[in-house]
Design an enzyme around this catalytic site. Structure first.
Site, PDB file in Angstrom:
ATOM      1  N   CYS A  29       0.817  -1.222   0.000  1.00 28.81           N
ATOM      2  CA  CYS A  29       0.000   0.000   0.000  1.00 28.81           C
ATOM      3  C   CYS A  29       0.847   1.268   0.000  1.00 28.81           C
ATOM      4  O   CYS A  29       0.353   2.346  -0.333  1.00 28.81           O
ATOM      5  CB  CYS A  29      -0.931   0.012   1.208  1.00 28.81           C
ATOM      6  SG  CYS A  29      -1.972  -1.450   1.342  1.00 28.81           S
ATOM      7  N   ARG A  63     -23.540  -4.105   7.808  1.00 29.79           N
ATOM      8  CA  ARG A  63     -23.238  -5.538   7.898  1.00 29.79           C
ATOM      9  C   ARG A  63     -21.972  -5.812   8.698  1.00 29.79           C
ATOM     10  O   ARG A  63     -20.928  -5.215   8.433  1.00 29.79           O
ATOM     11  CB  ARG A  63     -23.086  -6.115   6.482  1.00 29.79           C
ATOM     12  CG  ARG A  63     -22.727  -7.586   6.448  1.00 29.79           C
ATOM     13  CD  ARG A  63     -22.893  -8.157   5.065  1.00 29.79           C
ATOM     14  NE  ARG A  63     -22.052  -7.513   4.068  1.00 29.79           N
ATOM     15  CZ  ARG A  63     -20.760  -7.814   3.866  1.00 29.79           C
ATOM     16  NH1 ARG A  63     -20.174  -8.723   4.619  1.00 29.79           N
ATOM     17  NH2 ARG A  63     -20.085  -7.204   2.922  1.00 29.79           N
ATOM     18  N   CYS A  96     -14.795  -0.198   6.986  1.00 29.35           N
ATOM     19  CA  CYS A  96     -13.727  -0.776   6.179  1.00 29.35           C
ATOM     20  C   CYS A  96     -13.657  -0.033   4.852  1.00 29.35           C
ATOM     21  O   CYS A  96     -14.691   0.273   4.254  1.00 29.35           O
ATOM     22  CB  CYS A  96     -13.990  -2.260   5.913  1.00 29.35           C
ATOM     23  SG  CYS A  96     -14.350  -3.241   7.389  1.00 29.35           S
TER      24      CYS A  96
END
Length: 382
Positions: A81, A192, A203
């Site tokens: 990343c 969820r 996320c």
């Protein structure tokens, strides 16, 4: 006297699902945009740095072939990343050494081609492969940090959700972000479940495509507010022996201190930050690692509103990874594009007024027994 390195041009594509665009299309849009922003032609570029994780061999040469930018040195950079930010550091070093005076750096990723799901864990580390076989994923790694944080700091999941609410509110003002919709605390907490205590809205979107590019030069730009790279630091993680503290972002703290020392500033002088909020818990941990808040006071900093737009030190005014998306190789460069726009007063709708010093932070990768594979911190100023 040290050679000054400037960001003369900055551009990016929207981070989104680009079914009708190839990686060549994305890079060309960002690269040509950065060159135009700098008032330069492709022939002015003496070297290129291409950051990517999943694109394959000699990707950079493939991407610019159709632009007819062939001949100059081209360096392909992969550092998970942190690939884009690492490419910027390598380019800056070459400029400071006098090897080149003008270079083009880009990062790109087309993650939607992977088909969906979480980003695969490292496969060439036998220990990590064993972890993956037992069901370990990046969300589960950060979920463990989240659970430990709530326990040690006597907090509730609401503090994690606040990060998502803040960053998605900023993303709603950013036309380049993948997610442009504000959310409430209740929506975040009831989305969820992914891995307790993390829910879906905590996320970052993993299926996203995009590219970002910057032109770096030792020639002072004619802009009224030329942006200078004051510091550039990249570090790898230490091996962790025994029982390590999963809330201690040691590699980021170490890299940040190197950057502060290079720039000759204190953390209190930073006006705006783009950091690696792949999951909500990460932002809280990095507040403390970057010395924006004392140890144990990251949650208080968030609650105070200091890191929101209009606060003392806005963090992730672009929406961060949580809203903007995280096309791995492009992320570190895109953070710098946002900071250039902020420092020059071009971040319409999300402008941090009066910003003169900006910081970007990006970590990358994880291998067994090491606190992240890489971490990068850059400090920019006008």
């Amino acid at each position: 006297m040290a050679t000054e390195v400037y960001i003369a041009g900055a551009a990016m594509t929207q981070f989104a699902r680009h079914d009708q665009k190839s990686m060549q299309d994305l890079v060309q849009e960002a690269a040509l945009g950065a060159l135009s922003d700098a008032g330069l032609m492709s022939g002015d570029v003496q070297a290129m740095y291409s950051a990517n994780v999943y694109g394959g061999m000699i990707l950079g040469q493939v991407l610019v072939r159709d632009l007819q930018i062939t001949g100059p040195a081209l360096y392909n950079v992969e550092n998970a990343c942190a690939s884009g930010a690492t490419a910027v550091q390598l380019a800056k070093q070459a400029l400071e050494l006098g090897i080149y005076d003008t270079v083009l750096v880009w990062g790109v990723e087309a993650l939607t081609q992977l088909g969906g799901g979480t980003i695969p864990l490292q496969r060439n580390d036998y220990k990590t492969t064993l972890y993956a076989a037992q069901g370990m994923t990046l969300p589960s790694v950060y979920a463990m940090r989240g659970m430990r944080y709530l326990h040690e700091r006597d907090e509730t999941p609401e503090i994690l959700a606040r990060v998502a609410v803040k960053n998605r509110a900023a993303g709603a003002r950013n036309p380049y972000a993948q997610q442009q919709k504000e959310v409430t605390l209740e929506e975040v907490l009831t989305s969820r479940p992914v891995a307790e205590p993390l829910t879906l809205l905590q996320c970052c979107p993993s299926m996203v495509d995009g590219a970002a590019a910057v032109v770096l030069t030792t020639k002072r730009p004619a802009s009224a507010k030329p942006v200078r790279i004051r510091a550039s630091a990249v570090q790898s993680g230490h091996q962790e022996l025994g029982c390590d503290d999963i809330l201690d972002a040691e590699i980021t703290a170490r890299t940040a201190q190197l950057a502060y020392d290079q720039a000759g500033i204190s953390p209190s002088e930073v006006n705006v930050v783009e950091l690696h909020d792949a999951f909500t818990i990460a932002e809280l941990l990095y507040y403390e690692a970057l010395q924006l808040a004392p140890h144990g006071e990251g949650a208080a900093l968030l609650r105070s509103g200091s890191t929101a737009l209009g606060g003392r030190v806005p963090v992730n005014p672009s929406g961060g990874l949580l809203a903007k998306g995280h096309p791995l190789g492009a992320t570190g460069v895109a953070q710098m594009v946002e900071m250039v726009w902020q420092l020059q007063g071009r971040a319409t709708g999300r402008q941090v007024e009066g910003a003169r010093v900006a910081l970007t932070q990006c970590t990358g990768g994880g291998i067994a027994g090491v606190d992240h594979a890489a971490s990068s911190v850059h400090i920019l100023s006008v």
